[in-house]
Design an enzyme around this catalytic site. Structure first.
Site, PDB file in Angstrom:
ATOM      1  CD  GLU A 224     -25.524 -39.324 -12.394  1.00 24.95           C
ATOM      2  OE1 GLU A 224     -24.301 -39.193 -12.182  1.00 24.95           O
ATOM      3  OE2 GLU A 224     -26.349 -39.435 -11.484  1.00 24.95           O
TER       4      GLU A 224
ATOM      5  CB  CYS B 144     -18.349 -39.617 -17.332  1.00 25.50           C
ATOM      6  SG  CYS B 144     -19.009 -41.122 -16.610  1.00 25.50           S
TER       7      CYS B 144
END
Ligand code: NAD
Length: 519
Positions: free
Chosen positions: A256, A290
């Site tokens: 990720e 993010c």
């Protein structure tokens, strides 16, 4: 007025947390309170040999854990769910002292593992139940799909959501019967350590969930080499290193990674909501999410109006250090990271970008503060134009047609998250589908996608491999065993049987097979 550290963060509590980290070398790392730069605790550093021993301990505990009935394993998480909520304030204190984020973001982070537990408590029994399927020959053969735990999962977590990435990603792995060795970032090891303590208070067997600490390149290779699967959250550059090593070991991994996330504002969007949304999208968690927004595409005809509104809203944000809810924006995680963000802004300005508001470090507020910043005129020859800044810095761009906006949004190597705003939701969804991104939020920044725990969430392009959440968020931590049973030897030619006749009957059997319900 001097800043008072939260009363729950006593030296005794911190010592108790870090005592869990194995360190035979005696080496330590100075973990600081971000708002002040004062040392909070000496964090033990694990050696590669300590990491190997952590795996051995987790592996020993995993055998018994996997043998327990699923219902019994899930009972632990029912108790943990309550414990995590009851201790949310103390967890929030820990997250704030180690990361410097504002209190709103810290308390919201404590909700994530709870939501993940809630989802998989309901879903795990279905996902982990053996599935009986038909075998190749009706009546006499069966095949059963059995989900076996992989063993011990290595988890590597970043500093921006240390509690969520360290603990939430472990929950489905543990439910599936695995053990865990977690390596948090040194800066933010406290809240995940507390999460493990709470899981053990809820009944997780001691030893099953290990936490090792150290700089990535020091402990990372041993962590990957001993794992049966790696779950990594962090930058794209490090993800590539992790993925290569996992590939060499022929183990699976979920990566990720970073993003350079766009927001497209359509002409019929609600302006007040766009402005409010972007204050969170650009500056929430001090721009260290993010999935946050670094590029905004506005209709050319409305650009000046949006620019005025966004600058005014940004200048109204309260920025500073506080352990209550009085601040809208907290600190960056470290002076080093502040220098990186500042370098992106300075590079952009040197190459012709304009600062509409912000643009400066704020040492008067603390060692790692940086002002919420809006830029315009950012181009792809600037650092801030192509790579993730990961700070409170957002660039405004204008577009003439929706096709142009979509092309600009897709003009990036990343594909983690995108946000589309419009009054006509169907039109906004059609635009969203054209964006190359693992997550797209319509009339929201990121929370709607991330909090939908039933749907996989991951990045495409250079933003990742695999996903968390959804069925695959649990099934990735399992191996499939195909347990096949043949009750009577009926396949293949019988001894002495004429082979031509056998082929004829086999071929007609194949024709029949398509007509039956057997898959
Ligand atoms: P990073 O890649 O520098 O570090 C992440 C973790 O990897 C840390 O624990 C670090 O110690 C460890 N590490 C570093 N080098 C290693 C190595 N060689 N071997 C093993 N481990 C190593 O990232 P960061 O700066 O801590 O975090 C910010 C990044 O994380 C941003 O790019 C952000 O977008 C990304 N992120 C992504 C998601 C997501 O879900 N996609 C979520 C949060 C953060």
């Amino acid at each position: 007025m001097t800043l008072q550290r939260p009363a729950s963060i006593t030296d005794a509590f911190l010592d108790q947390l870090v005592a869990r980290v194995p360190s035979t070398s005696g080496g330590t790392w100075k973990l600081t309170e971000v708002y002040t730069g004062d040392v909070l605790v000496e964090l033990p550093q694990s050696t590669p040999a300590d990491v190997e021993r952590a795996y051995a301990a987790a592996r020993a505990a995993q055998v018994d854990w996997a043998a327990r009935p699923l219902k019994e394993r899930l009972e632990v998480f029912k108790r943990a769910h309550t414990l995590f909520i009851d201790n949310a304030e103390r967890t929030t204190d820990l997250i704030q002292v180690e990361s410097g984020k504002n209190r709103r973001m810290a308390i919201e982070e404590t909700c994530d593992p709870v939501m993940v537990m809630s989802h998989y408590l309901k879903r795990a029994p279905k996902l982990l139940k053996p599935v009986k399927r038909g075998g190749p020959v009706p009546m006499v053969s069966t095949s059963t799909e059995i989900r076996q735990p992989k063993g011990v999962i290595g988890i590597i977590a970043p500093w921006n959501f240390p509690f969520a990435t360290g603990i939430s990603d472990s929950i489905s792995a543990l439910m599936a019967g695995n053990g865990i060795v977690l390596k948090p970032d040194n800066k933010t090891a406290l809240s995940p350590l507390y999460g493990v303590q709470m899981l053990e208070e809820a009944g997780l067997p001691k030893g099953l969930f290990q936490v090792v600490c150290g700089e990535g390149p020091d402990v990372g290779p041993t962590l990957i080499d001993n794992a049966n699967y790696v779950m990594f959250t962090g930058s794209t550059a490090t993800g590539r290193v992790i993925g290569e090593r996992a590939g060499r070991n022929l183990i699976g991994c979920c990566l990720e990674l970073g993003g350079k996330n766009p927001m497209i504002v359509l002409e019929d969007a609600n302006k007040d909501e766009v402005v409010q949304g972007l204050m969170f999208g650009a500056f929430g968690n001090t721009g260290q999410i993010c999935m946050h927004i670094e590029r905004v595409y506005l209709p050319a005809s409305q650009y000046d109006d949006y620019k005025r509104r966004l600058v005014a809203a940004t200048q109204a944000l309260r920025v500073g250090a506080s352990y209550d809810f009085s601040m809208d924006v907290g600190s960056l995680v470290s002076p080093d990271h502040k220098d990186r963000v500042q370098a992106h802004v300075e590079d952009a300005v040197a190459k012709g970008a304009r600062v509409l508001t912000g643009g400066q470090a704020r040492p008067d507020l603390g060692p790692a503060f940086f002002e919420p910043t809006i830029l315009e005129g950012v181009t792809k020859d600037m650092l801030a134009g192509v790579t993730e800044t990961f700070g409170p810095v957002v660039a405004l761009h204008r577009y003439s047609t929706v096709d142009e906006a979509v092309a600009l949004a897709n003009d990036t190597d990343y594909g983690l998250n995108a946000s589309v705003w419009g009054g006509d939701v169907e039109t906004a969804c059609q635009v969203g589908k054209r964006i190359e991104s693992g997550n797209v939020n319509v009339n929201d920044i990121l929370a709607t996608a991330f909090a939908s725990k039933g749907t996989p969430s991951g990045g495409v392009k250079q933003s990742g491999v695999g996903a968390r959440h959804g069925d695959q968020g649990l099934l990735k931590y399992t191996d499939v065993q195909n347990l096949a049973v043949l009750k009577k030897q009926v396949m293949g030619a019988r001894p002495g049987q004429d082979y031509d006749k056998y082929v004829t009957s086999m071929l007609s059997g194949l024709k029949m097979m398509r007509k039956t319900r057997i898959r």
